[in-house]
Each structure stands twice: as C-alpha cells, then as structure tokens.
Design an enzyme around this catalytic site. Sequence first.
Site, PDB file in Angstrom:
ATOM      1  N   ALA A  51       0.853  -1.184   0.000  1.00  0.00           N
ATOM      2  CA  ALA A  51       0.000   0.000   0.000  1.00  0.00           C
ATOM      3  C   ALA A  51       0.890   1.236   0.000  1.00  0.00           C
ATOM      4  O   ALA A  51       1.939   1.254   0.642  1.00  0.00           O
ATOM      5  CB  ALA A  51      -0.894   0.001   1.235  1.00  0.00           C
ATOM      6  N   LYS A  79      -6.050   3.556  -4.433  1.00  0.00           N
ATOM      7  CA  LYS A  79      -6.268   3.717  -2.990  1.00  0.00           C
ATOM      8  C   LYS A  79      -6.613   5.178  -2.698  1.00  0.00           C
ATOM      9  O   LYS A  79      -5.854   6.077  -3.042  1.00  0.00           O
ATOM     10  CB  LYS A  79      -4.973   3.310  -2.257  1.00  0.00           C
ATOM     11  CG  LYS A  79      -5.042   3.509  -0.759  1.00  0.00           C
ATOM     12  CD  LYS A  79      -3.740   3.098  -0.073  1.00  0.00           C
ATOM     13  CE  LYS A  79      -3.717   3.501   1.372  1.00  0.00           C
ATOM     14  NZ  LYS A  79      -2.393   3.362   1.983  1.00  0.00           N
TER      15      LYS A  79
HETATM   16  C1  LIG Z   1       5.049  -6.475   7.632  1.00  0.00           C
HETATM   17  C2  LIG Z   1       5.438  -5.390   6.691  1.00  0.00           C
HETATM   18  C3  LIG Z   1       4.452  -4.757   5.938  1.00  0.00           C
HETATM   19  C4  LIG Z   1       4.800  -3.708   5.084  1.00  0.00           C
HETATM   20  N1  LIG Z   1       3.826  -3.046   4.383  1.00  0.00           N
HETATM   21  C5  LIG Z   1       4.147  -1.942   3.682  1.00  0.00           C
HETATM   22  C6  LIG Z   1       3.166  -1.177   3.008  1.00  0.00           C
HETATM   23  O1  LIG Z   1       1.993  -1.521   2.977  1.00  0.00           O
HETATM   24  N2  LIG Z   1       3.571  -0.062   2.355  1.00  0.00           N
HETATM   25  C7  LIG Z   1       4.873   0.341   2.340  1.00  0.00           C
HETATM   26  O2  LIG Z   1       5.177   1.389   1.794  1.00  0.00           O
HETATM   27  N3  LIG Z   1       5.826  -0.411   2.911  1.00  0.00           N
HETATM   28  C8  LIG Z   1       5.499  -1.521   3.587  1.00  0.00           C
HETATM   29  N4  LIG Z   1       6.478  -2.260   4.181  1.00  0.00           N
HETATM   30  C9  LIG Z   1       7.857  -1.915   3.982  1.00  0.00           C
HETATM   31  C10 LIG Z   1       8.346  -2.456   2.666  1.00  0.00           C
HETATM   32  O3  LIG Z   1       8.106  -3.830   2.580  1.00  0.00           O
HETATM   33  C11 LIG Z   1       9.818  -2.180   2.558  1.00  0.00           C
HETATM   34  O4  LIG Z   1      10.050  -0.838   2.778  1.00  0.00           O
HETATM   35  C12 LIG Z   1      10.298  -2.528   1.202  1.00  0.00           C
HETATM   36  O5  LIG Z   1       9.986  -3.836   0.892  1.00  0.00           O
HETATM   37  C13 LIG Z   1      11.759  -2.279   1.071  1.00  0.00           C
HETATM   38  O6  LIG Z   1      12.496  -3.337   1.529  1.00  0.00           O
HETATM   39  P1  LIG Z   1      14.029  -3.276   1.204  1.00  0.00           P
HETATM   40  O7  LIG Z   1      14.192  -3.278  -0.259  1.00  0.00           O
HETATM   41  O8  LIG Z   1      14.641  -2.187   1.991  1.00  0.00           O
HETATM   42  O9  LIG Z   1      14.566  -4.623   1.856  1.00  0.00           O
HETATM   43  P2  LIG Z   1      14.382  -6.159   1.414  1.00  0.00           P
HETATM   44  O10 LIG Z   1      13.096  -6.416   0.744  1.00  0.00           O
HETATM   45  O11 LIG Z   1      14.702  -6.955   2.644  1.00  0.00           O
HETATM   46  O12 LIG Z   1      15.523  -6.399   0.352  1.00  0.00           O
HETATM   47  C14 LIG Z   1      16.857  -6.584   0.733  1.00  0.00           C
HETATM   48  C15 LIG Z   1      17.686  -6.972  -0.464  1.00  0.00           C
HETATM   49  O13 LIG Z   1      19.046  -7.061  -0.077  1.00  0.00           O
HETATM   50  C16 LIG Z   1      19.592  -8.283  -0.538  1.00  0.00           C
HETATM   51  N5  LIG Z   1      20.676  -8.694   0.352  1.00  0.00           N
HETATM   52  C17 LIG Z   1      20.697  -8.676   1.686  1.00  0.00           C
HETATM   53  N6  LIG Z   1      21.871  -9.150   2.140  1.00  0.00           N
HETATM   54  C18 LIG Z   1      22.606  -9.444   1.049  1.00  0.00           C
HETATM   55  C19 LIG Z   1      23.902 -10.000   0.849  1.00  0.00           C
HETATM   56  N7  LIG Z   1      24.687 -10.361   1.859  1.00  0.00           N
HETATM   57  N8  LIG Z   1      24.318 -10.188  -0.417  1.00  0.00           N
HETATM   58  C20 LIG Z   1      23.539  -9.865  -1.476  1.00  0.00           C
HETATM   59  N9  LIG Z   1      22.313  -9.335  -1.345  1.00  0.00           N
HETATM   60  C21 LIG Z   1      21.844  -9.146  -0.091  1.00  0.00           C
HETATM   61  C22 LIG Z   1      18.422  -9.248  -0.535  1.00  0.00           C
HETATM   62  O14 LIG Z   1      18.642 -10.327  -1.386  1.00  0.00           O
HETATM   63  C23 LIG Z   1      17.315  -8.328  -1.053  1.00  0.00           C
HETATM   64  O15 LIG Z   1      17.393  -8.279  -2.461  1.00  0.00           O
HETATM   65  C24 LIG Z   1       6.146  -3.327   4.991  1.00  0.00           C
HETATM   66  C25 LIG Z   1       7.133  -3.999   5.701  1.00  0.00           C
HETATM   67  C26 LIG Z   1       6.790  -5.015   6.558  1.00  0.00           C
HETATM   68  C27 LIG Z   1       7.865  -5.725   7.327  1.00  0.00           C
END
Ligand SMILES: Cc1cc2nc3c(=O)[nH]c(=O)nc-3n(C[C@H](O)[C@H](O)[C@H](O)COP(=O)(O)OP(=O)(O)OC[C@H]3O[C@@H](n4cnc5c(N)ncnc54)[C@H](O)[C@@H]3O)c2cc1C
Length: 508
Positions: A51, A79
């Site tokens: 969302a 939304k």
């Molecule tokens: C329960 C929940 C509900 C959510 N709902 C919403 C919502 O409705 N709206 C919203 O705006 N946000 C929401 N979020 C937040 C949203 O999911 C995150 O902000 C978004 O997914 C960003 O995640 P990220 O890319 O920072 O991390 P991640 O998705 O964790 O990605 C991390 C990346 O790093 C890589 N990586 C890690 N370590 C290594 C390594 N050693 N070597 C190589 N690659 C590595 C992984 O492979 C992956 O590709 C929610 C989060 C949670 C926990």
Amino acid sequence: MAEAIRDIVIVGGGTAGWMAAAALAKVIGTAKGSITLIESEEIGTVGVGEATIPPIIQFNQILGIDEDEFVRETNATFKLGIDFVDWRKPGSRYFHPFGLFGAAIKGGVTFMNYWLRWVQLGGDPDCSRFIAEAEAANARKFGRTSPKDGQLPRVNYAFQFDAATYAAYLRRFSERRGVVRREGRIVGFEQNAESGYIEAVTLSDGARVAGDFFIDCSGFRGLLIEGAFAAGFDDWSHWLPNNRAAAVPCERAEDPTPYTRSTAREAGWQWRIPLQHRTGNGYVFCDSYISEDEAARRLLERLDGQPLADPKILRFTAGKRRLGWVKNCLAVGLSSGFLEPLESTSIHLIQTAIMKLLELFPHREINPVLIDQYNREMDKLYEHVRDFIIAHYKVTERDDTPFWRYCRDMEIPDSLAAKLSLFEERGETHFVPGDLFSETSWFAVLYGQGINPMSYHPIADAMPEDELQLKMAKIRRAIKQRVETLPSHAEFIESCCASRTAALAAAN
Ligand SMILES: Cc1cc2nc3c(=O)[nH]c(=O)nc-3n(C[C@H](O)[C@H](O)[C@H](O)COP(=O)(O)OP(=O)(O)OC[C@H]3O[C@@H](n4cnc5c(N)ncnc54)[C@H](O)[C@@H]3O)c2cc1C
C-alpha cells in the site's frame, strides 16, 4: 574541478534497491558511469509492502512511467485512503482520506474551523461527508480527475500493488536503461584505510565489485551502513511496541475496494489490501501480548477469502538508523529504519531518500555539509511519521486488552504531546513545510479516534450564520456531484487493463 561519481553500486534488490536503480538510471543514466545492483535470490526480499501514499505518483512521473501500464503490470488497484475499524473502540470506524477537508473558505482560517462551528450549530458531525475521497471510497468509485474539471473537487489517490511484481517491473525498467544486475551473496567489503570510504564489496564466489558510491538497500541487516560504519539505531519500540507481522495473501472475495482497511485487534492490527488478483492480509502485533502462532491462527480465521499460502512471520524493531548517510554509503529502505506499515509510509521514505540523494548528489570527495543536510532532513521526516503513527495508538478509548492499556498509558514524544494539546484546544496541528501528513490527515485521525476539539478559531464566528450554511451546502453539493461523475473502481481498473485484455484475446 571536483571529480564526478562514476560507478554506483546498489546492494540489495528489494523494493528499495530497484526503486533506487530505476531513479538513478533515469535521472543520471549510465552513459558516463555504471550502476550495478547486487542481490541474492538465496537471501530473498521482505516481499510485502503493497500500500502506498499519493507522492508515488510523482515518482512514477519522474520515471516517465505510463500509469495504465503500471496498473496492468503490478496488478494494482487505486487507494483513496485507509478505513480504520475498531481503533477508537470496538464498533467504531473512520476514514483517513488522501484529500482535502472541505474547500478553502475566504476568511483567514481553515475549513476545519468553519466546519467545527457548523457542527456546533447542529450540522452532521461525520467529517467524511466533506471529503471527496471518503465519499468515493464509500461508494466504491474511482476515476482520475483534472484541475480542468471546473469547480468540482479533485480526487487524490495512491496505489495498492503486488510488491513482487513492482520490483520485477522496476527491474525491467532499470535493465533497459543500462543497470547491470549481479546475482550473488556479499560476504565482505573493503574500506580505504585513510578515508574510510568503501571501495568495493566482495561476493561469495570471490568476485569484487568496486564503486565510488554505495547505496545500502540490504534490508533490516544494514550490511554496509551498520557493518562498515556502525551507524547506530534509535530504538522507538517503547512508543511503537509492535515487532512482528504475520502476512498471508488470500483469494479475492469481491471487487477490490479503492482503499486499504486497518482493523484494530487484541494485540495490534490487521491490514487488508485488495489487489486485482488477490487480497493481501497481515496481522501486525507485539509478541509480548500474543504469540506468533496465535497471531497467525487469528489472522487465518479472519480472512475474507481462502488463504493462498501459509502465513509468513516477519520480525522487526521500530526505529531509525542514527545516521542514514555515512561517507560514501547511503542507506535506503529497511536498512535505514522501519516504522510499521500502519500509514503505508515505508515506500514513501524510500522515495524521499532517493529524491534527496539526487537533490544533494555529491562529487567523489563528498562534502560533509551535504551528508549533514540529508541526515537532518530525514531525521525530521522520520520523527514526523513516527509521531503520526504513535497518535493512532495513544488516542484511543480502547482499554479492553493489556496491549491497548499499554498504548493508552504510554509516554509519548514531546513533539506529539504538543500537537495533541493544540488539537484538543482547537482542532489545529500546526503544519510545517516538509511535513508529510497534512492538517486534514491529522484531523481525520485524531477526530476519528475521539478527540473533539474544545473550540475553534474565533475568526470563524465572523461569518454570518446563513452565509456559513449556504457555503457548507455548496461544498457538500460539489462533493456529491464529483462522486456521481466517477465510474466504479472495478470499471476503472478494467479500463486501465483494457489493452492487456485485448492482447490476451488476440493471442487466443
Ligand atoms: C510487515 C510489513 C508490511 C509492510 N507493508 C508496507 C506497506 O503496505 N507499504 C509500504 O510502503 N511499505 C510496507 N512495508 C515496507 C516495505 O516492505 C519495505 O520498505 C520494502 O519492501 C523495502 O524493503 P528493502 O528493499 O529495503 O529490503 P528487502 O526487501 O529486505 O531487500 C533486501 C535486499 O538485499 C539483498 N541482500 C541482503 N543481504 C545481502 C547479501 N549479503 N548479499 C547480497 N544481497 C543481499 C536481498 O537479497 C534483497 O534483495 C512493509 C514492511 C513489513 C515488514
């Protein structure tokens, strides 16, 4: 002449990594340098985050994305806001819309003041009747509106989409523009002995990827920002005690609603995010008040369609990395902090981090002034969002479970306490430029959760009563007319996807 940054390395391919890659590829490009994204399928992504809030429209515009294509490719729905159920007390309901409350009334004070006076004179105390988005949501209608539509109010919106298809969509976008994706697990990094700058990351297969600037999108672990720089973490869990989520998709039981629903539960709350092909659900809770197994069980009991998977448990701590940018490393996404998804702000925080990076984009030798500016601005934004989310828990009449009694009785940040006092006095919350949530948002939530301001601005009394009644009737009429012009949400999605349907029909 200062030397330009040439090679950018993005660590992580979740939503944050691919949003960063797409924006950098579009704005900076790869003609004079490289953009490399490293991700590990073995580690995977959080995979939720469905969302959003309206500024994402600007992000899409910067990328030059066609919105209908975006809706088709990410199975998105529209939304208009969030339907909050049982937050004030069991049986209560209010809507937090993305729009304006009422309309501007000449006289020097905001609409809220006139409306509060009007209610005192016997007007309908349901504020959603003066918000176009709330009325459209109630009628399950949606359409894009334009400033050229004359006197009728605009309808503001965001998207609900499939997190996995969103990342895949941005990946295609980025790779078409020269971003190089490398699959692999990062096991180490090299730092310059003098400057402390990161020079390269190393992968488990022995490969070395060098760069001038590193964007840490590695998720909660903060591989570089914490691993290399020990940036520290401000733990806000005493204010935001939820530390777990059970998430599960289910079959769609009805046409998707143009809003997200958040229902308060015994030890947290449950989200319901309707997409084109399924409904996303999750129970966000605090494990001091309910176990993971029990939360997952309750979630499954309360779905409105058949589950499509087993519940996935996600663990987190509310808070913010103390420094989001250190030397040549910027943390974006979960590596920079996490505030629970109650107001769908995480993707927006990613977007803001990327936009601020572009605004302050440094040379190879980074002037610390830029870093300080970035960290200061992001601190302010995080604290503003934090306060807004805490307010939902603090301002409640619920005392039916230990979780809600904790929330009701907890200490809150001074900044929020000041806002609540001002609101109790006369319905204002003092909007500061740079704030994400408008006075309408604060009003919708605080009033919806039971704070009835004691008074309003005295200037609102200057308008003769019959004039006030006429103005309110006119604004109400315009909102009704606006909603009447809109198609149903389902019809509108259908029209966005018409070319996909036509292509499928041709292929068959
Ligand atoms: C329960 C929940 C509900 C959510 N709902 C919403 C919502 O409705 N709206 C919203 O705006 N946000 C929401 N979020 C937040 C949203 O999911 C995150 O902000 C978004 O997914 C960003 O995640 P990220 O890319 O920072 O991390 P991640 O998705 O964790 O990605 C991390 C990346 O790093 C890589 N990586 C890690 N370590 C290594 C390594 N050693 N070597 C190589 N690659 C590595 C992984 O492979 C992956 O590709 C929610 C989060 C949670 C926990």
